[in-house]
Motif scaffolding. Structure first.
Motif, PDB file in Angstrom:
ATOM      1  N   GLU A 143       0.816  -1.217   0.000  1.00  0.00           N
ATOM      2  CA  GLU A 143       0.000   0.000   0.000  1.00  0.00           C
ATOM      3  C   GLU A 143       0.848   1.264   0.000  1.00  0.00           C
ATOM      4  O   GLU A 143       0.382   2.319  -0.407  1.00  0.00           O
ATOM      5  N   SER A 144       2.090   1.169   0.483  1.00  0.00           N
ATOM      6  CA  SER A 144       2.954   2.344   0.578  1.00  0.00           C
ATOM      7  C   SER A 144       4.415   1.915   0.460  1.00  0.00           C
ATOM      8  O   SER A 144       4.742   0.733   0.570  1.00  0.00           O
ATOM      9  N   GLU A 145       5.284   2.892   0.265  1.00  0.00           N
ATOM     10  CA  GLU A 145       6.705   2.586   0.200  1.00  0.00           C
ATOM     11  C   GLU A 145       7.204   2.019   1.527  1.00  0.00           C
ATOM     12  O   GLU A 145       8.027   1.107   1.558  1.00  0.00           O
ATOM     13  N   GLY A 146       6.685   2.550   2.643  1.00  0.00           N
ATOM     14  CA  GLY A 146       7.076   2.034   3.960  1.00  0.00           C
ATOM     15  C   GLY A 146       6.706   0.572   4.127  1.00  0.00           C
ATOM     16  O   GLY A 146       7.503  -0.227   4.623  1.00  0.00           O
ATOM     17  N   GLN A 147       5.497   0.221   3.719  1.00  0.00           N
ATOM     18  CA  GLN A 147       5.068  -1.175   3.817  1.00  0.00           C
ATOM     19  C   GLN A 147       5.899  -2.046   2.873  1.00  0.00           C
ATOM     20  O   GLN A 147       6.275  -3.166   3.230  1.00  0.00           O
ATOM     21  N   ALA A 148       6.218  -1.527   1.691  1.00  0.00           N
ATOM     22  CA  ALA A 148       7.046  -2.274   0.749  1.00  0.00           C
ATOM     23  C   ALA A 148       8.422  -2.524   1.345  1.00  0.00           C
ATOM     24  O   ALA A 148       8.975  -3.620   1.255  1.00  0.00           O
ATOM     25  N   ARG A 149       8.994  -1.508   1.983  1.00  0.00           N
ATOM     26  CA  ARG A 149      10.308  -1.640   2.613  1.00  0.00           C
ATOM     27  C   ARG A 149      10.287  -2.748   3.676  1.00  0.00           C
ATOM     28  O   ARG A 149      11.187  -3.584   3.748  1.00  0.00           O
ATOM     29  N   GLU A 150       9.221  -2.782   4.479  1.00  0.00           N
ATOM     30  CA  GLU A 150       9.091  -3.824   5.510  1.00  0.00           C
ATOM     31  C   GLU A 150       8.968  -5.210   4.876  1.00  0.00           C
ATOM     32  O   GLU A 150       9.577  -6.172   5.355  1.00  0.00           O
ATOM     33  N   ARG A 151       8.203  -5.304   3.799  1.00  0.00           N
ATOM     34  CA  ARG A 151       8.012  -6.609   3.146  1.00  0.00           C
ATOM     35  C   ARG A 151       9.304  -7.115   2.516  1.00  0.00           C
ATOM     36  O   ARG A 151       9.600  -8.310   2.574  1.00  0.00           O
TER      37      ARG A 151
END
Length: 92
Positions: free
Chosen positions: A66-74
């Motif tokens: 959903e967001s760059e932050g969530q992508a970074r965590e994934r």
């Protein structure tokens, strides 16, 4: 490519493998190509596709988030590392 089309293409690849028309390597290539096409043509108003680069482990990892932050965590979860040390770009 929508989800149903992707699933049909994977099913066709598996059917060809089961019937002996293709070998494992060709089947793997077909399935990977279907997934890559699906990911790069992914259409969802709330989700985007992100590709990581930079560190050896993260390089080429593609996630939907959903967001760059969530992508970074994934990405960090998949490479057993911290959510830093790699760059992200949105795939479109």
């Amino acid at each position: 490519m929508d989800r149903i089309s992707a699933l049909r293409n994977v099913e066709e690849a598996l059917a060809d493998f089961e019937s002996g028309e293709t070998d494992l390597r060709a089947t793997e290539r077909r399935v990977v190509n279907v997934l890559r096409t699906y990911a790069t043509e992914f259409e969802d108003e709330e989700l985007s596709v992100y590709r990581a680069s930079g560190t050896e482990q993260a390089d080429g990892v593609v996630v939907v988030a959903e967001s760059e932050g969530q992508a970074r965590e994934r990405v960090a979860e998949r490479v057993d590392g911290e959510a830093s040390g790699f760059e992200l770009c949105e795939v479109r």
